[in-house]
Design a protein around this motif. Structure first.
Motif, mmCIF file in Angstrom:
data_model
loop_
_atom_site.group_PDB
_atom_site.id
_atom_site.type_symbol
_atom_site.label_atom_id
_atom_site.label_comp_id
_atom_site.label_asym_id
_atom_site.label_seq_id
_atom_site.Cartn_x
_atom_site.Cartn_y
_atom_site.Cartn_z
ATOM 1 N N PHE B 92 -1.220 75.754 64.835
ATOM 2 C CA PHE B 92 -0.354 76.816 65.458
ATOM 3 C C PHE B 92 -0.589 76.965 66.753
ATOM 4 N N LYS B 94 -1.494 79.650 68.549
ATOM 5 C CA LYS B 94 -2.925 80.332 68.526
ATOM 6 C C LYS B 94 -3.849 80.159 67.596
ATOM 7 N N PRO B 95 -5.080 79.770 68.003
ATOM 8 C CA PRO B 95 -6.203 79.542 67.059
ATOM 9 C C PRO B 95 -6.240 80.407 66.007
ATOM 10 N N ASN B 96 -6.119 79.934 64.478
ATOM 11 C CA ASN B 96 -5.943 81.038 63.517
ATOM 12 C C ASN B 96 -7.216 80.795 62.404
ATOM 13 N N PRO B 97 -8.284 80.699 62.876
ATOM 14 C CA PRO B 97 -9.338 80.488 62.074
ATOM 15 C C PRO B 97 -9.530 81.672 61.005
ATOM 16 N N PHE B 98 -9.837 81.292 59.600
ATOM 17 C CA PHE B 98 -10.129 82.397 58.563
ATOM 18 C C PHE B 98 -11.339 83.147 59.188
ATOM 19 N N PRO B 99 -11.380 84.455 58.954
ATOM 20 C CA PRO B 99 -12.578 85.152 59.338
ATOM 21 C C PRO B 99 -13.575 84.771 58.412
ATOM 22 N N TYR B 108 -11.473 75.304 52.717
ATOM 23 C CA TYR B 108 -10.298 75.990 52.113
ATOM 24 C C TYR B 108 -9.394 75.062 51.592
ATOM 25 N N GLY B 109 -8.793 74.344 52.037
ATOM 26 C CA GLY B 109 -7.668 73.218 51.909
ATOM 27 C C GLY B 109 -8.307 72.416 50.566
ATOM 28 N N LEU B 112 -8.437 74.352 47.528
ATOM 29 C CA LEU B 112 -7.169 74.765 47.251
ATOM 30 C C LEU B 112 -6.435 73.682 46.268
ATOM 31 N N LEU B 148 -15.210 82.826 63.826
ATOM 32 C CA LEU B 148 -14.677 83.879 64.964
ATOM 33 C C LEU B 148 -15.602 83.899 66.124
ATOM 34 N N ARG B 162 -9.439 71.529 59.887
ATOM 35 C CA ARG B 162 -9.020 72.458 58.785
ATOM 36 C C ARG B 162 -7.989 71.555 58.189
ATOM 37 N N ALA B 163 -6.998 71.327 59.122
ATOM 38 C CA ALA B 163 -5.854 70.457 58.626
ATOM 39 C C ALA B 163 -5.885 69.176 58.157
#
Ligand code: ADP
Ligand code: MG
Lengths: 407, 252
Positions: B92, B94-99, B108-109, B112, B148, B162-163
């Motif tokens: 995306f 804006k970088p959106n790492p999970f906290p 995570y992926g 999942l 973060l 991550r992707a």
């Protein structure tokens, strides 16, 4: 406009602006001082008023050796033992019931029972500390002429009169005598009530909040209707919830009146909308891009919400719940409506037994005409305020700790 | 140009009554970087989000047309969106790492989708993903501390890692460098260039130099219309449409 003229105008403007800034600052500080002043006045006056109840005078008495039945000590036995002890003081006219607490026989009986249970077979001559009646103790401290005071003075000189911290104020249930009255029953009641309210309101409230915030369409009439209602409920006066609780739990379900269960259920009705509103707020503040990140990796909507949105909102949800619990802890009216105004000489041990809570205890004591109960009431207020302070700082701490999370 | 990974046929996108994309036809070549450029609000992001059906989340968004990924129409009724998104990953703006920790972000992926059979295998996936994103050396000592705490550029590369960890075929990137400083931007651009060896990349950018540097194919959007599309080298030197010329010279 020439440059010089412009500068002059600017200067004037600037002066005015600075003046306005100063005025606002001054006004702000004044307001803060007023609030602080009122708050400290309240606190100190309550502390002062409660002071005597936290300090209790006790006198050491020697009990005569007697043959006591091997069963539990009876009221009669204990009382006569006490009177005999005062008789041995060789002070004509001195009677136990005029000096020590009228509940002293209970303390005597308990102590003897305890000693009997322990190894010692013979209950020999022994001494014990007994609380002095509140009024006598206060009068003695003020000073005055009386043969009781003379006797107390003599005891004091012998080192057999002491002032100790009134631990029994925390360990005893209610009593008709201020020197033996305590807040333990009310405290247990408060715990029970909060436990029930929390167990019901927290899960239901949070699930409703998650569903409404994350799954429900927000632009329908139905959602709007539900929203308005929940927000409204969160603002309904507590006494109305008391009436509701009375109607539902007492009259319809016929649950035991005055019990912690009914009180807790009533409070849960009141707590739920607050939990829902604050949880929804917390959920809506979790950045949307976390959800997108999860979805982009192939998480389902439910997974994205439960893996990221809900955990992200948890600190806010917990803070909100703690604050609502603090509010429930201080609420009185609905619990009076379901009959939690009871006199308890023993703390409730089950959810269905009659119970009372701290604010109701405060109210009850405040109404009593006997001297000492205003002080007891103030003491209970101090305790309640301290607990509230603890809960609120915990909520603040949790919020602080997780603040860095907000992206 | 090489084989097409995705073919878009007559794609129109509506947000309610508002039409955001008009009858788009294009192909996205395999193992190449395809850049989408155009003035803001022209529908680049909307188009990109069609490619992994992120627009499903937008209420009353509807699509018409076909998007064919390896011979399958991903707009079809019985397409599993979860599976699709495992094949078409997204990075995306804006970088959106999970906290969470760096490790948990990458894991995570795979977790999942159950892409591993042992802890060791997961460790390997995490390490290779970070390595491919050129981040491993920088974070190997802080795998278990919060993501973060990384810088913006590192966070964005973490999102790329991550992707990658779910091993997608296509990676969609929506202005991935718009919130980064020039050095971090250069780093990500290098990375994009390397990644095209293994993945097909679709990149939205408002930075023309970036498009020129990293892409092999450029498509120019204007007001929801695909104006022109072609080889990067060709497009930047010989745009045919007046609007493209205007945009490239800064007049649009
Ligand atoms: N979720 C949405 N709902 C309604 N309209 C949208 C939504 N997202 C984008 N749009 C509209 O679609 C058009 C294209 O937007 P977008 O794809 O974000 O453009 P770009 O990424 O090229 O700047 C704009 O007119 C925008 O207002
Ligand atoms: Mg965009």
């Amino acid at each position: 406009m020439t440059l010089a003229k412009k500068n002059v105008t600017l200067q004037k403007q600037l002066l005015k602006r600075h003046k306005r800034d100063r005025h606002f600052k001054w006004f702000g500080w004044m307001s803060i001082y007023i609030v602080l002043f009122l708050f400290t006045t309240l606190l100190t006056s309550i502390l002062f008023q409660s002071w005597p109840i936290f300090w209790k005078q006790e006198v050491q008495i020697s009990l005569p050796t007697t043959q006591i039945s091997s069963f539990k000590v009876s009221t009669g036995e204990a009382t006569s033992l006490l009177e005999k002890a005062f008789h041995y003081e060789r002070k004509p006219g001195l009677k136990a019931k005029e000096v020590v607490s009228l509940n002293a026989w209970k303390i005597v009986a308990e102590e003897i029972d305890k000693r009997k249970r322990s190894k010692k077979k013979s209950v020999g001559r022994h001494t014990m500390w007994l609380p002095i009646q509140y009024t006598v103790s206060q009068a003695y401290r003020r000073g005055g002429e009386s043969f009781i005071f003379d006797w107390l003075k003599k005891k004091e000189d012998e080192g057999r009169l002491r002032t100790t911290f009134n631990w029994t104020f925390f360990s005893n249930a209610d009593s008709v005598f201020p020197e033996t009255a305590g807040i333990f029953a009310a405290f247990m009641g408060t715990i029970f009530v909060l436990l029930v309210a929390f167990t019901i309101a927290f899960p239901i409230g949070v699930v409703v909040a998650i569903y409404m915030e994350c799954f429900m369409r927000k632009d329908t009439k139905l959602t709007y209707f539900i929203n308005v209602n929940i927000n409204n409920l969160a603002a309904v006066p507590s006494i109305i919830f008391g009436l509701l609780g009375m109607a539902i739990f007492l009259n319809f379900f016929e649950l035991p009146r005055s019990s912690g269960l009914v009180g807790g259920l009533t409070l849960s009705l009141m707590m739920m909308p607050i939990v829902i509103v604050s949880s929804r707020m917390a959920l809506s503040q979790v950045p949307e891009n976390l959800k997108e990140a999860a979805l982009g990796l192939g998480a389902s909507k439910t997974q994205a919400i439960f893996h990221h949105v809900v955990p992200g909102a948890m600190p806010g949800i917990i803070t909100g719940t703690l604050l609502s619990l603090a509010r429930m802890m201080g609420d009185t009216a609905p619990l009076i409506m379901v009959g939690m105004v009871v006199f308890l000489i023993k703390a409730p041990m089950t959810l269905d037994s009659p119970a009372t809570v701290l604010p109701v205890q405060i109210y009850q004591w405040f109404q009593r005409p006997e001297p000492g109960f205003i002080e007891a009431s103030s003491g209970a207020i101090v305790v309640l305020l301290l607990i509230l302070l603890g809960v609120n700082s915990l909520a603040l701490l949790i919020r602080r700790k997780f603040e860095k999370f907000s992206v | 140009m090489s084989k097409s990974k995705i073919i878009v046929e007559n794609l129109s996108l509506f947000y309610g009554k508002h039409q955001a994309l008009f009858d788009i036809n294009m192909s996205i070549p395999e193992n190449k970087v395809s850049a989408f450029i155009g003035p803001s609000g022209c529908g680049k992001s909307s188009f990109l989000r069609c490619l992994n059906r992120m627009n499903d989340l937008v209420r009353n968004a509807s699509q018409k047309g076909r998007i064919i990924l390896d011979e399958e129409d991903i707009l079809g009724k019985n397409v599993d969106v979860v599976l699709l998104r495992a094949r078409v990953g997204m990075v995306f703006q804006k970088p959106n790492p999970f906290p969470k920790s760096v490790y948990d972000n990458i894991a995570y992926g795979p977790r999942l989708h159950g892409l591993f059979f042992s802890k060791k295998e997961l460790d390997e996936i995490v390490e290779t993903s970070l390595q491919r994103a050129g981040l491993f050396e920088e974070v190997k000592d802080r795998l278990y501390s919060s993501a973060l705490g990384l810088s913006g550029g590192q966070q964005q590369r973490l999102c790329i890692a991550r992707a990658i960890a779910v091993n997608p075929e296509v990676i969609l990137m929506d202005e991935p460098t718009s919130s980064l400083d020039p050095i971090a931007t250069a780093r990500v651009e290098e990375l994009i260039d390397e990644l095209k060896e293994q993945y097909t990349i679709a990149l939205v950018t408002h930075n023309l130099q970036q498009a020129a540097r990293v892409s092999q194919k450029v498509s120019f959007f204007h007001k929801g219309i695909l104006v022109e599309s072609g080889r990067t080298s060709h497009m930047f030197t010989n745009p045919t449409d007046k609007r493209t010329q205007d945009y490239l010279t800064g007049r649009l």
